[in-house]
Design a protein around this motif. Structure first.
Motif, PDB file in Angstrom:
ATOM      1  N   TYR C 198       0.838  -1.206   0.000  1.00 15.83           N
ATOM      2  CA  TYR C 198       0.000   0.000   0.000  1.00 15.83           C
ATOM      3  C   TYR C 198       0.876   1.260   0.000  1.00 15.83           C
ATOM      4  N   LEU C 199       1.875   1.280   0.878  1.00 11.00           N
ATOM      5  CA  LEU C 199       2.760   2.442   0.952  1.00 11.00           C
ATOM      6  C   LEU C 199       3.579   2.594  -0.328  1.00 11.00           C
ATOM      7  N   THR C 200       4.017   1.481  -0.894  1.00 13.50           N
ATOM      8  CA  THR C 200       4.852   1.536  -2.097  1.00 13.50           C
ATOM      9  C   THR C 200       4.107   2.223  -3.232  1.00 13.50           C
ATOM     10  N   SER C 202       1.652   4.285  -2.871  1.00 13.23           N
ATOM     11  CA  SER C 202       1.430   5.679  -2.484  1.00 13.23           C
ATOM     12  C   SER C 202       2.677   6.513  -2.768  1.00 13.23           C
TER      13      SER C 202
END
Lengths: 232, 232, 232, 232
Positions: C198-200, C202
């Motif tokens: 998810y962070l990647t 983003s």
């Protein structure tokens, strides 16, 4: 021994920072002032929280001179001193690098007032002071940081009694209050408000500011002359 | 002494809020009602959770009048009173400013039903009541907040028995249930669902709502006449 | 007494879920199987983790019939039963609604393989099984959930020995392993990988999948014939 | 017994990783070197943190050969060995898969220097080394990882004394320092800076890098010849 009361106050307030999740390692400091004695007690620089004790709090006057204590005071001491000197009803100051508030400071943005959690504490966006000019940075940096904060408030017509928090652009937040404990409270409120505002814009890109009537209602029920929040 | 049972219930439910990570400082309150006695016990206003005890819970009737207790009740007491008065099968109410639910409230958006975690508890989007008109805000604000919630449910054809949670736009969530403990449970579920819905839209901007057959299946297996979740 | 070993195994594995932050309230369950006895021990439905004990674990056979125990087994029991029946080398199964994995399931997306943390455990994207057709949902839902998972694996040419985790679209994750403890480990790994993915995206909207050589290297150093991770 | 001091140092530093929230299960390792003896103590591979003790730390020389210890050393041991051999003033190395730093590594992006928290520790963006060529991956992978890190620093004109952290693209971070404790400190700082940078871009998509005067001021007040942060 005459400073023991503010050393104790500063110690207890500093120890709240890691408990509230507002600091990593030593990235924060709290001071507590005695207006009659004209001094404040502040965390020594770079000392881990678990090694702190009331006696280690350094006593400094409002010009930034160490009055008592064998340890070097926080590297941000002069910012505290300037604010105490010019804002005469402050009794405590906190500086942290708390995650969400610092992210807004790094984005050089004021935190928009999106809801009543914010309005319970402030009627305006939380201001982000512009980064200093290079000559101020190369000069007496921490001293100038205090002026940068005060100038931001002057330009915007804010008073330190009503708005007890600021973001220093590119850097991180400062908060204050009548006591060190209140200043710590403000740091935790700021972090929570910063987190919620970030999420609000993520959920709705063009989220609207809180309308005036709600801003006023929530601020006044807690801080106005007819406030009815809290005891007595 | 005749209110000791709801004071105990309200006390225990209030103490769950910080344990579940749903409140910062005193930003939340729980009440527990006794329908036969026509009163509820509620957290006193602004008292830190660590200083609470069952005896400090204030007893208030369904018109918002304090019946017993020396402390001032929560500033949100009238909202609780209105809801108890009109929604006659509620036994507990919770108000928090939990981070994710509050962010959706600040964004003025219903929380879309994206998955079975949501459908285990509700068959519809979690409603966000519009902010009140200015004259209601300037009037008896907390009293009107209760009506704003009830009007939202009426307009949408929702019943408080089926949907036990709401976002008050620009403000924060309220939840309720047959007991104070159930209302606290609902606050934690709401926060979790709000977090997941936020992430779901971040992962897929045009995420689709859960299809009707799954909504129905998950809700009914937990709440329908032939439910088979939990014991007996 | 002859089931005490799997009751103990299931109990200990269930108790890991709240410690690892993978469940809220009772939103998860673990089972542990004994292949020779043809049964598994599973968490009773809706019982809070703090009230669990090994004796409360319900014994169920691979057709989903309760063999021993006075409590009702988890509402997801039939999904466990189907998987044990058809995937013959599984010794433990876990179901949670962990936040990040569930968000990907709600977005109906496979979790892309972006880095070595993922490749240490899987060589492919973590599959998201499509939501079931309505007739399956209205039928024997939990039983069909097991087939939906197995069909997803068949269609994609995956084996349950290599890929020990799946997202059930619109719902939440299931994981498994040779033991209940390994299945719990997989649930925690999945949640961490889901968070990082998810962070990647983003941080870089068009992030690329991990290249094949790195996928292979990391998977094989931990799971290949010449693995050199861990002891002996 | 002659290695007990670095075993103790490595043990204590390893135990900090879970306390600081930097590892899940065994996904990290710390080593501590003795330059005179030409060896380092490192965590054994795949052993849970709660089962570690100082005696279990494996002693390895700078060519990656085990000198003492019955357990297999961390699978990343050769990366540590290469860095100790070529960067002669390092006394400790840490590898983690901490969430935010790993997400930047998976996105193959340097972490931009957005604020003073970053500048307190580095004057440049935190470098993300490109993933290795396939022949290096298929060769002596962990050994080559060390060279990949060193080559990244050479190409960019960075020195390991000034920049004590790196992201290995598609993989995860490594940090180092004069002691193992300092290397752990750097891992925690990196994770915090990675978190803040992620949020900063989310709050302002085109956030600007910190200006040179502030970079210099903050770095020098902590690390320059006239530094005044910390004690003496």
């Amino acid at each position: 021994m005459k400073y023991a009361h503010i050393q104790q106050e500063a110690y207890e307030a500093n120890m709240q920072l890691p408990k509230l999740g507002l600091v990593l390692f030593t990235f924060g400091n709290v001071s507590a002032a005695d207006r009659e004695l004209g001094v404040f007690a502040i965390k020594p620089s770079g000392v881990p929280y678990e090694e702190l004790s009331p006696e280690k709090m350094v006593i400094v006057d409002f010009d930034g001179n160490t009055v008592e204590g064998s340890l070097r005071p926080s590297s941000d001491t002069k910012t505290h001193a300037v604010l105490y000197k010019h804002w005469q009803h402050i009794g405590g100051i906190v500086h942290t690098h708390s995650t969400y508030a610092t992210a807004w400071a790094q984005a050089l943005r004021d935190i928009p007032i999106f809801g009543t959690t914010h309005a319970d504490h402030n009627t305006v966006d939380i201001p982000c002071a512009a980064p200093m000019h290079d000559d101020m940075i190369k000069g007496d940096y921490e001293y100038e940081t205090g002026f940068q904060i005060m100038n931001c408030f002057k330009e915007r017509g804010l008073t330190y009694e009503e708005v007890e928090m600021v973001l220093v652009g590119s850097h991180a937040p400062f908060t204050w209050g009548k006591t060190a404990a209140k200043a710590v409270y403000n740091s935790a409120v700021l972090e929570s408000v910063a987190h919620m505002a970030y999420l609000t814009e993520s959920i709705k890109a063009d989220a609207l500011r809180l309308k005036d009537s709600l801003v006023k209602k929530h601020y006044e029920r807690k801080h106005g002359p007819d406030s009815y929040y809290g005891q007595q």
